[in-house]
Design a protein around this motif. Sequence first.
Motif, PDB file in Angstrom:
ATOM      1  N   LEU A 194       0.840  -1.195   0.000  1.00 49.38           N
ATOM      2  CA  LEU A 194       0.000   0.000   0.000  1.00 49.38           C
ATOM      3  C   LEU A 194       0.877   1.248   0.000  1.00 49.38           C
ATOM      4  O   LEU A 194       0.679   2.182  -0.780  1.00 49.38           O
ATOM      5  CB  LEU A 194      -0.898   0.010   1.231  1.00 49.38           C
ATOM      6  CG  LEU A 194      -2.214  -0.756   1.085  1.00 49.38           C
ATOM      7  CD1 LEU A 194      -2.893  -0.876   2.433  1.00 49.38           C
ATOM      8  CD2 LEU A 194      -3.151  -0.051   0.103  1.00 49.38           C
ATOM      9  N   ILE A 195       1.836   1.244   0.883  1.00 52.01           N
ATOM     10  CA  ILE A 195       2.718   2.416   1.009  1.00 52.01           C
ATOM     11  C   ILE A 195       3.440   2.639  -0.308  1.00 52.01           C
ATOM     12  O   ILE A 195       3.561   3.770  -0.804  1.00 52.01           O
ATOM     13  CB  ILE A 195       3.705   2.226   2.184  1.00 52.01           C
ATOM     14  CG1 ILE A 195       2.933   2.304   3.516  1.00 52.01           C
ATOM     15  CG2 ILE A 195       4.806   3.281   2.169  1.00 52.01           C
ATOM     16  CD1 ILE A 195       3.733   1.905   4.725  1.00 52.01           C
TER      17      ILE A 195
ATOM     18  N   MET B  20       2.503   1.733  -3.253  1.00 52.97           N
ATOM     19  CA  MET B  20       1.569   2.247  -4.235  1.00 52.97           C
ATOM     20  C   MET B  20       1.306   3.725  -3.959  1.00 52.97           C
ATOM     21  O   MET B  20       1.312   4.557  -4.879  1.00 52.97           O
ATOM     22  CB  MET B  20       0.251   1.447  -4.201  1.00 52.97           C
ATOM     23  CG  MET B  20       0.405   0.077  -4.855  1.00 52.97           C
ATOM     24  SD  MET B  20      -0.961  -1.009  -4.434  1.00 52.97           S
ATOM     25  CE  MET B  20      -2.185  -0.293  -5.540  1.00 52.97           C
ATOM     26  N   LEU B  21       1.115   4.048  -2.683  1.00 53.86           N
ATOM     27  CA  LEU B  21       0.853   5.447  -2.342  1.00 53.86           C
ATOM     28  C   LEU B  21       2.043   6.313  -2.745  1.00 53.86           C
ATOM     29  O   LEU B  21       1.904   7.387  -3.338  1.00 53.86           O
ATOM     30  CB  LEU B  21       0.585   5.549  -0.825  1.00 53.86           C
ATOM     31  CG  LEU B  21      -0.102   6.826  -0.368  1.00 53.86           C
ATOM     32  CD1 LEU B  21      -1.536   6.846  -0.916  1.00 53.86           C
ATOM     33  CD2 LEU B  21      -0.163   6.883   1.162  1.00 53.86           C
ATOM     34  N   GLY B  22       3.208   5.826  -2.487  1.00 54.96           N
ATOM     35  CA  GLY B  22       4.426   6.576  -2.805  1.00 54.96           C
ATOM     36  C   GLY B  22       4.524   6.800  -4.309  1.00 54.96           C
ATOM     37  O   GLY B  22       4.820   7.915  -4.773  1.00 54.96           O
TER      38      GLY B  22
ATOM     39  N   PHE C 145       2.206   6.696  -6.286  1.00 55.60           N
ATOM     40  CA  PHE C 145       1.116   7.588  -6.671  1.00 55.60           C
ATOM     41  C   PHE C 145       1.559   9.033  -6.434  1.00 55.60           C
ATOM     42  O   PHE C 145       1.458   9.889  -7.324  1.00 55.60           O
ATOM     43  CB  PHE C 145      -0.133   7.228  -5.848  1.00 55.60           C
ATOM     44  CG  PHE C 145      -1.265   8.154  -6.037  1.00 55.60           C
ATOM     45  CD1 PHE C 145      -1.959   8.175  -7.265  1.00 55.60           C
ATOM     46  CD2 PHE C 145      -1.665   9.023  -5.018  1.00 55.60           C
ATOM     47  CE1 PHE C 145      -3.013   9.057  -7.445  1.00 55.60           C
ATOM     48  CE2 PHE C 145      -2.720   9.888  -5.212  1.00 55.60           C
ATOM     49  CZ  PHE C 145      -3.414   9.911  -6.424  1.00 55.60           C
ATOM     50  N   LEU C 146       2.068   9.271  -5.236  1.00 58.49           N
ATOM     51  CA  LEU C 146       2.489  10.626  -4.918  1.00 58.49           C
ATOM     52  C   LEU C 146       3.643  11.070  -5.818  1.00 58.49           C
ATOM     53  O   LEU C 146       3.771  12.223  -6.196  1.00 58.49           O
ATOM     54  CB  LEU C 146       2.911  10.738  -3.441  1.00 58.49           C
ATOM     55  CG  LEU C 146       1.763  10.589  -2.442  1.00 58.49           C
ATOM     56  CD1 LEU C 146       2.317  10.540  -1.032  1.00 58.49           C
ATOM     57  CD2 LEU C 146       0.786  11.746  -2.589  1.00 58.49           C
ATOM     58  N   TYR C 147       4.488  10.097  -6.103  1.00 60.81           N
ATOM     59  CA  TYR C 147       5.673  10.424  -6.919  1.00 60.81           C
ATOM     60  C   TYR C 147       5.247  10.803  -8.349  1.00 60.81           C
ATOM     61  O   TYR C 147       5.742  11.748  -8.942  1.00 60.81           O
ATOM     62  CB  TYR C 147       6.603   9.207  -6.908  1.00 60.81           C
ATOM     63  CG  TYR C 147       7.800   9.341  -7.832  1.00 60.81           C
ATOM     64  CD1 TYR C 147       8.842  10.234  -7.532  1.00 60.81           C
ATOM     65  CD2 TYR C 147       7.858   8.627  -9.030  1.00 60.81           C
ATOM     66  CE1 TYR C 147       9.917  10.375  -8.409  1.00 60.81           C
ATOM     67  CE2 TYR C 147       8.934   8.759  -9.884  1.00 60.81           C
ATOM     68  CZ  TYR C 147       9.970   9.647  -9.585  1.00 60.81           C
ATOM     69  OH  TYR C 147      11.022   9.790 -10.450  1.00 60.81           O
TER      70      TYR C 147
ATOM     71  N   ILE D 206       2.169  11.600  -9.483  1.00 62.38           N
ATOM     72  CA  ILE D 206       0.994  12.476  -9.761  1.00 62.38           C
ATOM     73  C   ILE D 206       1.402  13.875 -10.233  1.00 62.38           C
ATOM     74  O   ILE D 206       0.761  14.419 -11.158  1.00 62.38           O
ATOM     75  CB  ILE D 206       0.038  12.503  -8.553  1.00 62.38           C
ATOM     76  CG1 ILE D 206      -1.355  12.840  -9.052  1.00 62.38           C
ATOM     77  CG2 ILE D 206       0.477  13.510  -7.490  1.00 62.38           C
ATOM     78  CD1 ILE D 206      -2.425  12.303  -8.166  1.00 62.38           C
TER      79      ILE D 206
END
Length: 2042
Positions: free
Chosen positions: A2020-2021, A2023-2025, A2027-2029, A2031
């Motif tokens: 999850l992290i 993917m979130l990273g 994603f943040l990276y 976006i």
Amino acid sequence: MMALTVHLKSVANLRGKGDRVAKVTFRGLSFYSRVAANCEEVAHFNEIFRWPIASRLDGSEMLEIQVYNYSKVFSNRSVGNFCMVLQKVAEEGHLELTETLIDDNNTSINTSVTIEIRYQSIDGTEGTWSNGEHLDVPDDRDGMFTFETDSLLSGQSQRSGASTKRSLQGSIPTFRKSGKGVFASMKLGKIRSSKDDHKKDEPAVLDMEDLDKKAIRLAGMLEPDTISLASVTAVTTNISNKRSKPDIKMEPSSGRPVDYQISITIIEARQLIGLNMDPVVCVEIGDDKKYTSMKESTNCPYYNEYFVFDFHVPPDVMFDKIIKLSVIHSKNLLRSGTLVGTFKMDVGTVYHQPEHQFYHKWAILSDPVDITAGCKGYLKCDVAVVGKGDNIKTPHKANETDEDDIEGNLLLPEGIPAERQWARFYVKVYRAEGLPKMNTSIMANVKKAFIGENRDLVDPYVQVHFSGQKGKTSVQKSSYEPIWNEQIVFTELFPPLCKRMKVQIRDSDKVNDVAIGTHFIDLRKISNDGDKGFLPTLGPAWANMYGSTRQYTLMDEHQDLNDGLGEGVSFRARLLLSVAVEILDTTSPEILSSTEVQVDSVSNISESATGKMEEFFLFGAFLEATMIDRKIGDKPITFEITIGNYGNQIDGTSKPSSLRKKKKDGENNEEDSELIQNSSEDEADEEGDMDSVSCTPLMKPVITDRNYFHLPYFEKKPCVYIKSWWQDQRRRLYNSNMMDKIADKLEEGINDVQEIIKTEKAFPERRLRGVLEELSIGCSRFVNLANKDLNQAGRTKLDRERLKSCMREMENMGQQAKQMRTQVKKNTVKDRLKLVQNFLQRLRFLADEPQHSIPDVFVWMMSNNKRIAYARIPSKDILYSLVDEETGRDCGKVKAVFLKLPGKKGFGPAGWTVQAKLELYLWLGLNKQRKDFLSGLPNGFDEIKVAKTTPYLHSAPPVSLVYEMKQVFQLRAHMYQARSLFAADSSGLSDPFARVFFSTHSQVTEVLSETLCPTWDQLLVFDDVELFGEASELRDDPPIIVVEIYDQDTVGKAEFIGRTFAKPTIKMCDEHYGPPRFPPQLEYFQIYRGNCTAGELLAAFELLQIPFDGEEIRRALIAVHNFAVPQIKIGQGGTADLPPLEGPTDTEHGPIIAVPLGIRPVLSRYRIEVLFWGLRDLKRVNLAQVDRPRVDIECAGRGVQSVLIQNYKKNPNFSTLVKWFEVDLPENELLHPPLNIRVVDCRAFGRYTLVGSHAVTCLRRFLYCAPDNTSSNWGSAAKLMNGYMVLTNGGSQHGFSPSVSSRTFSHSTGDIIVNMDSMEPAVRKMDTCVKLDATSDAVVKVDMIEDESEKEKKKKKKKKKGAVDEEDETDESVLDWWSKYFASIETMKEALRAQEAALAEAEEREDLEIAAEAAGSRLKERNKEKRNAKDKKKVHAVDGIEKRMVKPKVDEMMVYNKELENEYGQFEDWLHTFNLYRGKAGDNDEHALDDDRIVGRFKGSLCMYKLPLSEEITRDVGFDPNMGMFQSIPHNDPINVLVRVYVVRATDLHPADINGKADPYVVIKLGKSEVKDKENYISKQLNPVFGKSFDIEATFPMESMLTVSVYDWDLVGTDDLIGETKIDLENRFYSKYRATCGISSTYSLHGYNVWRDPLKPSQILAKLCKEGKIDSPQYGPGGKVKVANRIFVGPTEIEDENGLKKQTEEHLALTVLNHWEDIPRVGCRLVPEHVETRPLLNPDKPGIEQGRIEMWVDMFPMDMPAPGPAIDISPRKPKSFELRVIIWNTDDVILEDDAFLTGEKMSDIYVRGWLKGQQEDRQDTDVHYHSLTGEGNFNWRFVFPFDYLMAEEKIVISKKESMFSWDETEYKIPARLTLQVWDADHFSADDFLGAIELDLNRFPRGAKTSKQCSIDLIRNEQELPSISIFKQKRVKGWWPFVARDENDEMELTGKVEAELHLVTAEEAEKSPVGLGRNEPDPLEKPNRPDTSFMWFLGPLKSIRYFLWNNYRWLILKVLGVILLILMLGLFLYSIPGYLVKKMLGV
């Protein structure tokens, strides 16, 4: 003081003519009148009887008077009696009446009695007696009245029977007083009323004949049991009691060093606290330490190591040494190890145990550093202390099963609880006084010059030793009166096993500290362990210290005395101290846990705490000073008396310097400040009352004879007196005195009873009853008197408690005595006497007062201002009290005091010579009570006081006494003979003469050369002996006579042999010289040399008053003194002249008067036959060998010589066997002179040399007794007095009786019971009758009365047929000699157990009887305890018997735990051995035992009989007149014999090597042959099993002494002798007990029990019958045989080797032989097949056992058929076994480690096991890693091969002790398998988790499953059924592992599933198995979980296991979160870019 007095005037109207006697009884107490001789109608008795009474006279009480016709021979016939009720007397106090008597049928008769009765009640004060009625009747200065008392005193030589009455002048009544004991029992607090009332009575020695007559006449008229002492025991004259008895033993016994050996065996330890330890035991005694070997990794090490410590010290020092046993953990060369626990006890505790030992007991270990911890383990050991001459009886050492009952066998004396608590012992030291100077005056002057101050010359401190620890106070510099006020605290278990506390005042010095004085506190005396007991407590009280004299010398020769060794010779100081004990509660937190000694200060104590200060007055009068040693005789002499420092002029007071400065105020009237400086007589004291005079005036001695001088006091007797101040604690001494007096009386009584028994007089039981009656009366009197004392103030706690416990004890004792009195019967006298002796010890113990008060009195003889000799007199002995009983025994009496040399000078010969003998009168009491202080002196003196004009003159004591009355006597000393004197010359004989001293006179007998038994037969007459005092007093109580025996030497002065005391019988002028008192009888006096006896003197002494003419004397006096003496009295002019003296008859010897006819014994003609057999072992004389010896026999001047032995080397036997001589001997057997045997060597030219001599002192045992008429044949049944036979075939001895000496045994035909002497109970055929006297420790085969044993056998047979035992019948082939040996030992132990149980039961019965009487709660409690202990014993015994029933039947033999000859009276049934002595006898201190003086042995015998002999004896068939009484003895020609010696084993050998072991081997010597078994030595063993037989051929008589020695093999140097034993084979060979080859219990032809004798039983029986002149045995059908009217039954079949049965008579013959003692006339017990145990002795350590050897000897004459081969007794070879242990699984093992990553608990388990010892054969399984549940799987096999001894249940290991050892040592260890569970660690040491130890012989069966397995398997091991791997062979199960936690509790640490499989070595060879899981017969691999492997071998695996298994969800969750992290990273990276793109729309 109340009293009832009866004046018996006369009895009238008697019928016939005859002697009459009356008996008056009141309150159960009877008095006899004198015998009124030859009266017709009227008998005038005219006697007064008086009863002092303690309670008021009741009107209903009765007085009874009985009148008898008196007969000397028959019993007295009653004439009639008269009873009256005393109502009128009680009311009016006075009554006169004449009343008729009534006869036995209650009818009135004519005869009347006239009496006068007076009763004085308590209200009537003492003054109410008018003069004529006073106790002593009118002034009896002229001695008209006699007093008689019915009590008795042994030891003095006053022979006085019923005292003859003198002619009564006028009608003054003779006055009768009761015996002392009785007197005392009835009066309460008799106050001494006046000077006349000092006549107390003390008994004299009784004349036995009178006693007999009296006893006989009394027996006729009373039931013997009711005869009170007061009425019968003896009639003796009263003693005025102005003199007290001297003690004859001169030498101090304490302080002399003695040999001691302490042997300690450390067997094993159990339950030691600690994990996996390597324990060592340290044994420490005093400063000696010894260590056992180290045992590794075990909590229950087995050592079995033996240590011996030798000491040569005085007993007191020995008994105070502490034995300390400590267990130390992991000690090695570098580190001292840590202490696990210790156990301490003093040597005295062990020595006072029965047999001086603790055997197989468990010591409880405790930790001295931490007292809160409990028991630290148990140590099993044997501890024994042997002094010289003690022999220790060890229980049999074979096949001991382990006593697992630890609690029941603790190493504690009886009566001490198992759970001992810790306690604090507080010793408070307050202050001291009267210290002596400890520096010389020169030093003092030097100090004074430098410091300028006069300091006290002593720096004292106090040191206390207790239980191996010591503590000391601070040092008080320069003080004679130091004050400490400190306490020393010891922490020790309570009750402590150390009996004494040693308190010492020491002087601190730069160089070395010296003891000033020592005091011992005996804890037993200051505590009481009963239910109403009290903890140790003492004081605060003053302790007096004694030691060397007070003047200071640099080298004090008596320094030992200050250390408490020996008797102190001077007062040193007194110390005020107290002791208290507090039991600790170890659970309380604030307690100090260490046992270090602490010293604290305490508060001061008030002055009055120790009692009120009182002024005491000591008075002494010197009536005579004689026997002054001639070395001192040339200078003037003075005597000094001191008490404390008072009276000491030379070196007494050291005045404290501090006090000199102070003004002497009133309050300063304390001890030393007021010490009177007694230097001058003109310096009056402040009170002006009196000065002290402590020294007699100087006077030059006058010569008495060659050895002694005396001081010419004549009628002027010097006196001394001293005033002193002490705390008044007289009460303590009074109580002691009362008990001492009861004890003295008791001791006297006991001596009498022993004397009566010894001289075989009639009725000893009556005397004993009397003694018990006196004791019970004395005890109740004590309780009454002490009652007043209960609530006195100024008493310490100990005073109060001690008084209570003494009263309880005394009351108890009184009741027991009363109870016992009824149980005294003729046959129980000896047993009861032993109990009475216990009373005596108890009384003496109670009487010893632990808290001192007044110091002892010292009498010093001074010459030239030097102290020469002293006597020490305990102050309590001379202390005065108003109450008679409380007065000291010597207070106000004239005492013969012998002065001795101080300290070590007094040891040995110097101590035996008397330095001076004083007749000394002493009185000590309060100054205010001193008015009667002269009352005890012989009357008739004037006092001379110090000439000084003071107003108080009348009260001042006299400085000398002048006697105006003297009596003149003639002393006749009838010196008849002496016997068994000390050998004083190198020839082994002496040239004795006797010197008799009486007053200042002395005379000697002639010298008789070369004899130890001189018959002087000489009368010594001392004319004109002057004695001062009244006639009557002298008559009753004359001074003592001292007789000294010397050995005349040609060169130098005569040597002292010994001394004895006697008292003469006195005849006053007006007495008739005739029976019953005159002429006096000869009697024996024991001669003492120091403390040892040195012979006996047979003599009689009489003192006859010489009649005077008064006028003549006055003229003579006027001529001498030039003044007229108006009324000097010197005796009275009597009428009777002295009995005439027969003039000298013996012209050869000059004027020697023989002992006159009436006194010398009546002689009869005896014939003495002597059997001359041979001489043995003669040593060289003056370096020349003895070649032609001859024996001379002499008795009473007659004798006979043997024929000459022509060549001693070739044949030492005599050719003519029997010779005889006739001699006149006294009728009275007790007076028989000794018979002397001398051996002389006839050399060339007619020279004779004395080789050696022997004196047979007691001829009685050789007296021939006419045989029994019932006996079928006269000639051969002749017997000796004590049952030994004169003829080989004579005499019936029975059972164990050879060692019993009793009267003639009689056998009538057809009767099996032997009548022993009535003293011995008749013993039937019951060999179990184990003698229980101290001398024997026979263990006898249990063999029930004939018919019973048959029944038993039948029962056993039935059992065998019916039920099959659970054990298989033992296979014959397996049995060997050892099976028989061990079975016999079992039987022996059982017999002992049974005997113990029987004893316990008897004891219990007795206890119950006594308890029923004195139902005190304490007794009941004790009984309960005793009973429990006894029940245990009984249970043991019963268990043993039950076990026995199951055992397979193995033939047995006798195992004697002593020498065989002790069991059979030294085999002296007809051939006696007389040791020949030469050389001077040694005294104790020179350690010369008599054995060193033996120069050879004479073999032969004696038989004496009165002539003429009855004809019938000589008429016997085949009577050989040449042989006299010695019919049918074998010839004594040389005979060849094969001697076969079997040596089984040795036990407890004394270690001979440095390592505390020995390498023993056997050496056998016989004549010139010697067999050394050196190559078969046994390495490092103190209990070696030899199992060897040796054959030696010998020729008797030349080689007849067999020596069996055990030597210690040494690699380098000569071998050392450990010990040896000697056996006289000749006596055995010729004995009728047939000791040549023991007779076995069954007859078999093969196997382990094969018949050893070359003669079969039937041949032996036929031979015995032929020798005994009885018909040969008749064998009948049905297995019967008849011998001499006895029929025996037995089996008749025998199996040979092939199992075929044949008919035989041997079993029958053997049955007869085994019961040969039942055959009348000739029977005796034949020696059975046996093993004897003999002590090994070493000549260098005489008298102390060096071990024991078990062996036996067979002898076969060479002219008989040859015996078979020797039996094989070689030690059993251990059997080889293999134990296979499979460790399958473990479970529930505790988890030790934390997991590496997860911190989880786990363990890496492996199991370790061993059987023999960790070093030898330990084996480990592989490791089961990472067990998380405590489960482990192993499937691992251990294989332990071992050698095992079945019989001893021990594994045998042979190994070298160390790399330097020469050879292997054999060890025997118990078969125990140890399994341990461990946790393996990689980098640190492995952790021990738990262990279990299985004893392979008895271990609990394993549980079926792991769940069922619990710690109870170990906890309750005793209760659970146990199994033995040797029977089961294969066992599988679960067992628990245990360890101890911090609190010392057992906890379960795991379980193991194991399988044990035992196979023999052969089986193991056939089916071998591999170790571990190896081939052959491999075990499958364990099914272990995958976790159990190493992580670094398979990291992935371990990750998988560790992480995945445990954390899989966590990992999955973590992975999900990471995804999850991510993917979130992402994603943040991504976006922002994406947004830009979108926005820009790229």
